[in-house]
Motif scaffolding. Sequence first.
Motif, PDB file in Angstrom:
ATOM      1  N   VAL A 113       7.121 -15.120   8.469  1.00  9.55           N
ATOM      2  CA  VAL A 113       5.579 -14.496   8.254  1.00  9.55           C
ATOM      3  C   VAL A 113       5.151 -15.054   6.799  1.00  9.55           C
ATOM      4  N   LEU A 114       6.348 -15.557   6.335  1.00  2.00           N
ATOM      5  CA  LEU A 114       4.846 -16.384   5.117  1.00  2.00           C
ATOM      6  C   LEU A 114       5.028 -17.485   4.941  1.00  2.00           C
ATOM      7  N   ASP A 115       5.386 -18.466   6.850  1.00  2.00           N
ATOM      8  CA  ASP A 115       4.857 -19.751   6.682  1.00  2.00           C
ATOM      9  C   ASP A 115       3.539 -19.356   7.724  1.00  2.00           C
ATOM     10  N   LEU A 116       3.351 -18.799   8.645  1.00  7.24           N
ATOM     11  CA  LEU A 116       2.094 -18.170   8.983  1.00  7.24           C
ATOM     12  C   LEU A 116       1.143 -17.915   8.138  1.00  7.24           C
ATOM     13  N   VAL A 117       1.489 -16.897   6.989  1.00  5.53           N
ATOM     14  CA  VAL A 117       0.429 -16.825   5.820  1.00  5.53           C
ATOM     15  C   VAL A 117      -0.220 -18.031   5.383  1.00  5.53           C
ATOM     16  N   ALA A 118       0.837 -18.882   4.897  1.00  9.33           N
ATOM     17  CA  ALA A 118       0.113 -20.355   4.665  1.00  9.33           C
ATOM     18  C   ALA A 118      -0.376 -20.967   4.716  1.00  9.33           C
ATOM     19  N   GLN A 119      -0.863 -20.841   6.573  1.00 14.70           N
ATOM     20  CA  GLN A 119      -0.994 -21.425   7.516  1.00 14.70           C
ATOM     21  C   GLN A 119      -2.270 -20.832   7.588  1.00 14.70           C
ATOM     22  N   GLY A 120      -2.824 -19.702   6.977  1.00 14.55           N
ATOM     23  CA  GLY A 120      -3.907 -19.218   6.803  1.00 14.55           C
ATOM     24  C   GLY A 120      -4.367 -18.016   7.997  1.00 14.55           C
ATOM     25  N   LEU A 121      -3.555 -17.848   8.155  1.00 15.45           N
ATOM     26  CA  LEU A 121      -3.864 -16.690  10.007  1.00 15.45           C
ATOM     27  C   LEU A 121      -4.044 -15.461   9.077  1.00 15.45           C
ATOM     28  N   MET A 122      -4.957 -15.037   9.444  1.00 20.29           N
ATOM     29  CA  MET A 122      -4.967 -13.294   9.266  1.00 20.29           C
ATOM     30  C   MET A 122      -3.781 -12.336  10.283  1.00 20.29           C
ATOM     31  N   ASN A 123      -3.407 -11.538   9.841  1.00 21.45           N
ATOM     32  CA  ASN A 123      -2.411 -10.453   9.835  1.00 21.45           C
ATOM     33  C   ASN A 123      -2.130  -9.942  11.815  1.00 21.45           C
ATOM     34  N   LYS A 124      -3.805 -10.357  12.427  1.00 16.74           N
ATOM     35  CA  LYS A 124      -4.243  -9.862  13.825  1.00 16.74           C
ATOM     36  C   LYS A 124      -3.130 -10.925  14.649  1.00 16.74           C
ATOM     37  N   GLU A 125      -3.106 -12.346  14.227  1.00 15.73           N
ATOM     38  CA  GLU A 125      -2.995 -13.701  14.786  1.00 15.73           C
ATOM     39  C   GLU A 125      -1.655 -13.619  14.359  1.00 15.73           C
ATOM     40  N   ILE A 126      -1.030 -13.066  13.378  1.00 13.91           N
ATOM     41  CA  ILE A 126       0.508 -13.461  13.012  1.00 13.91           C
ATOM     42  C   ILE A 126       1.264 -12.571  13.803  1.00 13.91           C
ATOM     43  N   ALA A 127       0.736 -11.261  14.172  1.00 12.37           N
ATOM     44  CA  ALA A 127       1.115 -10.240  15.110  1.00 12.37           C
ATOM     45  C   ALA A 127       1.277 -10.868  16.245  1.00 12.37           C
ATOM     46  N   ARG A 128       0.427 -11.512  16.720  1.00 13.42           N
ATOM     47  CA  ARG A 128       0.660 -12.257  18.173  1.00 13.42           C
ATOM     48  C   ARG A 128       1.365 -13.641  18.434  1.00 13.42           C
ATOM     49  N   ASN A 129       1.132 -13.757  17.302  1.00 11.85           N
ATOM     50  CA  ASN A 129       2.226 -15.048  16.984  1.00 11.85           C
ATOM     51  C   ASN A 129       4.036 -14.675  17.137  1.00 11.85           C
ATOM     52  N   LEU A 130       4.211 -13.496  16.707  1.00  8.26           N
ATOM     53  CA  LEU A 130       5.242 -13.413  16.547  1.00  8.26           C
ATOM     54  C   LEU A 130       5.695 -11.978  17.256  1.00  8.26           C
ATOM     55  N   ASP A 131       4.747 -11.591  18.665  1.00 13.88           N
ATOM     56  CA  ASP A 131       4.977 -10.551  19.337  1.00 13.88           C
ATOM     57  C   ASP A 131       5.050  -9.170  18.457  1.00 13.88           C
ATOM     58  N   THR A 132       4.659  -9.348  17.469  1.00 14.64           N
ATOM     59  CA  THR A 132       4.987  -7.239  16.750  1.00 14.64           C
ATOM     60  C   THR A 132       3.612  -7.305  16.290  1.00 14.64           C
ATOM     61  N   SER A 133       3.466  -5.887  15.489  1.00  9.25           N
ATOM     62  CA  SER A 133       2.486  -4.702  15.075  1.00  9.25           C
ATOM     63  C   SER A 133       2.086  -5.770  14.274  1.00  9.25           C
ATOM     64  N   VAL A 134       0.944  -4.810  13.565  1.00  2.00           N
ATOM     65  CA  VAL A 134       0.029  -5.744  12.599  1.00  2.00           C
ATOM     66  C   VAL A 134       0.464  -4.463  11.361  1.00  2.00           C
ATOM     67  N   ARG A 135       1.111  -3.328  11.881  1.00  2.00           N
ATOM     68  CA  ARG A 135       1.304  -3.004  10.115  1.00  2.00           C
ATOM     69  C   ARG A 135       2.292  -3.318  10.825  1.00  2.00           C
ATOM     70  N   ASN A 136       3.263  -3.693  11.363  1.00  2.00           N
ATOM     71  CA  ASN A 136       4.738  -4.569  10.623  1.00  2.00           C
ATOM     72  C   ASN A 136       4.560  -5.401  10.245  1.00  2.00           C
TER      73      ASN A 136
END
Length: 227
Positions: free
Chosen positions: A173-196
């Motif tokens: 998650v930290l690596d993806l946040v550091a890439q400037g991704l939104m929560n929804k994009e991170i959730a899609r990348n990690l196959d999880t929910s936005v809440r998680n």
Amino acid sequence: MAEQLLLVDDEPGLREAVQAYLEDEGFSVDVASNATEGWELLQQKNPDLVITDIMMPQVDGYEFLKQMREDPRYKTMPVVFLTARGMTGDRIQGYQAGCDAYLSKPFDPDELVAIVRNLLERRAAATGEGETPDLASLAREIGEIKSMLSGRQAIAQTPPPIKIDLTPREQSVLDLVAQGLMNKEIARNLDTSVRNVEKYVSRLFSKTGTNSRTELVRYALEHGLTQ
């Protein structure tokens, strides 16, 4: 991902029994034998809900809850009080201190599970209602992060890199946040929910002592926590 609970109680038998029951119900449970240990775990784990005894040596449940409510990170975290004292005055004191539910020992573990699920559902609903107004703030932070990344050569890394105990998923998650991704994009990348994702970002704030995504990314770049 299982919802994470923190159980604080100085009675080993009750602590183990309640932990086992809650885990059988699908929760992830960390335990502490006193409020001091509970405070340390609270900051490390950033749980979804806290269950705490009131009558504990040194620091009692009321003081523990007061400490939580004075910290902005835990001001709205659901808290369930467990106590052998069932007097009306004690319950009133508990609610005045800011607890969300009060259960007298001995209690039916099914009732505790029902209370926990109800509080977590209410918190999730409240979080959902508050997402829209934060979008502008989140978008601004994403813009600041992308601007920071474009000039990352100017960010001096503190040698040697600091060591923070991150789980593999927190690191992702930290690596993806550091890439400037939104929560929804991170959730899609990690196959999880936005809440998680929100929970993981909140834990990262807690572990790094930061309060925004911009601060988190700068901290991570300065201390070698992400590439």
